[in-house]
Write an enzyme that holds these catalytic residues in place. Structure first.
Site, PDB file in Angstrom:
ATOM      1  N   LYS A 197       0.862  -1.185   0.000  1.00 22.75           N
ATOM      2  CA  LYS A 197       0.000   0.000   0.000  1.00 22.75           C
ATOM      3  C   LYS A 197       0.893   1.226   0.000  1.00 22.75           C
ATOM      4  CE  LYS A 197      -4.513   0.689   0.464  1.00 22.75           C
ATOM      5  NZ  LYS A 197      -5.485  -0.308  -0.010  1.00 22.75           N
TER       6      LYS A 197
HETATM    7  N1  GLU Z   1      -7.071  -0.067  -3.465  1.00 22.39           N
HETATM    8  C1  GLU Z   1      -7.811  -1.254  -3.719  1.00 22.39           C
HETATM    9  C2  GLU Z   1      -7.811  -2.151  -2.500  1.00 22.39           C
HETATM   10  O1  GLU Z   1      -7.584  -1.703  -1.401  1.00 22.39           O
HETATM   11  C3  GLU Z   1      -7.352  -1.944  -4.994  1.00 22.39           C
HETATM   12  C4  GLU Z   1      -5.918  -2.385  -4.967  1.00 22.39           C
HETATM   13  C5  GLU Z   1      -5.438  -2.933  -6.306  1.00 22.39           C
HETATM   14  O2  GLU Z   1      -6.217  -3.011  -7.236  1.00 22.39           O
HETATM   15  O3  GLU Z   1      -4.254  -3.246  -6.376  1.00 22.39           O
HETATM   16  O4  GLU Z   1      -8.107  -3.310  -2.562  1.00 22.39           O
END
Ligand code: GLU
Length: 429
Positions: free
Chosen positions: A118
């Site tokens: 993240k």
């Molecule tokens: N931000 C989204 C999540 O928390 C998508 C992450 C992604 O597609 O890599 O799942």
């Protein structure tokens, strides 16, 4: 033992609920259930890599502001790191670390070959011009150039970012390496290799999970009374799909307030209203105003927190009246509130399952890009449906076999597969 590299005092407020402590508690519970070796738990409790870069940005008035940009790579045992980039004032390194860990379990639970990561910058994107946001995103990407890549770490949109930021990231990365690399990010615009269905994917996954849970209770979406906190990318897509499936969405809110209608809101009209009013839904005709606090405690069948973490806490859990809570946001129910809800028999559909639709279609986008074959939306939605339903069924099966809650079941599956991979791969050196 846990994340010794991170200071525990990032937020000194006594009311502060640390998302990382909560994520680690769920991990420990799953490790206990799986009788995991202590050393594997120790490894899984810590991110593999934590990067904080400094981002000097020239504001439109000529002033230079220096921002901190984080990227936490939790675990890549199952494949490249994967996870969104968040632009929100509440971003902290501990929050990003917790969310990176959740991504590891989410990808593993859904059976997609990724690890968890993240990223985030503590800014309110509304306070920056488009030009400033572009400069921030490009400099952040450039600082991370050695840490990301289609086989290494693949960012995606999260709160406060969208296809626009992904296009800037893809372009910056590509210019730096000297050729176009669409696979470095997902959630891109269609014009540069994005996938059909990606924008609605998280909301669609929420709808599918809620539909399956209702079916297990012998009910259908038709006429089901739903309350949604948050009307951003996830909340608005879930609202629309639930509305189209015949559910009655009786209340919706954003950070600036919400609207309520006992007969059900006209969601297409609400979306159009929000688009015309800089994403605010306050003042929407044919609905009464409602505060965020009141909204959470409305009598309803399904409550969908689709905004920030820590919304259902010890302070309001006794007043929650929903039969099912679907965690469209990451970590919207605190650990204590979760225990209280479980004790009361409220079905909590955990975040790592409920909001996994986004990363599933990110995976489908990556696969399409790598194979140079692009699918129509029907195919994308069908693959998403299959993976979501399969993960839901496997988690339900675990609840029965192990006699545990759905959250613990989801964690047990997610953590268990990662632990198995550690055992099989062994420790180097
Ligand atoms: N931000 C989204 C999540 O928390 C998508 C992450 C992604 O597609 O890599 O799942």
């Amino acid at each position: 033992m846990v994340l010794t590299s991170l200071s525990p005092q990032e937020n000194p407020s006594p009311a502060y609920i640390c998302p990382l402590d909560q994520a680690c508690s769920y991990l420990e519970e799953a490790a206990h259930e799986l009788k995991l070796d202590r050393s594997i738990l120790e490894i899984l409790s810590n991110p593999r890599k934590v990067v904080t870069v400094s981002i000097p940005v020239k504001r439109d008035d000529g002033e230079v502001q220096v921002l901190a940009g984080h990227r936490v790579q939790h675990c890549d045992i199952l494949g490249p790191y994967k996870g969104g980039i968040r632009y929100h004032p509440a971003v902290t390194l501990r929050e990003v670390s917790a969310l990176a860990m959740l991504m590891t379990w989410k990808c593993s639970l859904l059976g997609i070959p990724y690890g968890g990561a993240k990223g985030g910058i503590a800014i309110d994107p509304k306070s920056y011009s488009i030009g400033e946001l572009e400069r921030i995103t490009r400099r952040y990407t450039s600082e991370l150039i050695k840490d990301i890549g289609p086989a290494v770490d693949i960012p995606a949109p999260d709160m406060g970012t969208s296809a626009r930021e992904m296009a800037w990231m893809m372009d910056t990365y590509s210019v730096n390496v000297g050729h176009a690399v669409p696979g470095v990010v997902t959630g891109k615009p269609l014009s540069i290799g994005g996938s059909r269905g990606r924008e609605m994917a998280t909301g669609r996954g929420v709808m599918i999970t809620v539909r399956e849970a209702l079916a297990d209770l012998g009910k259908s979406l038709v006429g089901t009374r739903v309350v949604i906190q948050g009307f951003g990318n996830v909340g608005s897509a879930a609202a629309l799909l639930l509305y189209q499936a015949g559910a009655k969405v009786i209340a919706v809110s954003t950070g600036s307030g919400g609207v309520f209608s006992d007969v059900g809101l006209d969601i297409p009209a609400l979306k159009a209203y929000a688009a015309q009013n800089r994403m605010s839904i306050v003042g929407f005709p044919q609905a009464a105003p409602i505060s965020n606090t009141e909204l959470l405690t409305l009598p309803c069948d399904v409550l969908i927190p689709a905004a920030l973490e820590n919304q259902i806490t010890q302070d309001n859990v006794d007043r929650i009246q929903a039969r099912i809570i679907a965690e469209a946001a990451n970590g919207p129910v605190t650990l204590q509130a979760n225990q209280a809800l479980e004790a009361r028999g409220v079905m909590v559909l955990p975040d790592i399952l409920t909001n996994a639709g986004g990363v599933v279609v990110s995976y489908l986008e990556w696969v399409q890009g790598l194979s140079y074959v692009f699918w129509d939306e029907e195919r994308v939605n069908r693959e998403l449906e299959n993976l979501m339903v399969q993960a839901y069924r496997q988690a339900i099966q675990q609840t029965k076999v192990r006699q545990i809650s759905l959250r613990l079941a989801a964690y047990t599956l997610g953590v268990g597969r990662v632990a198995q991979a550690f055992t099989d791969r062994g420790l180097y050196p």
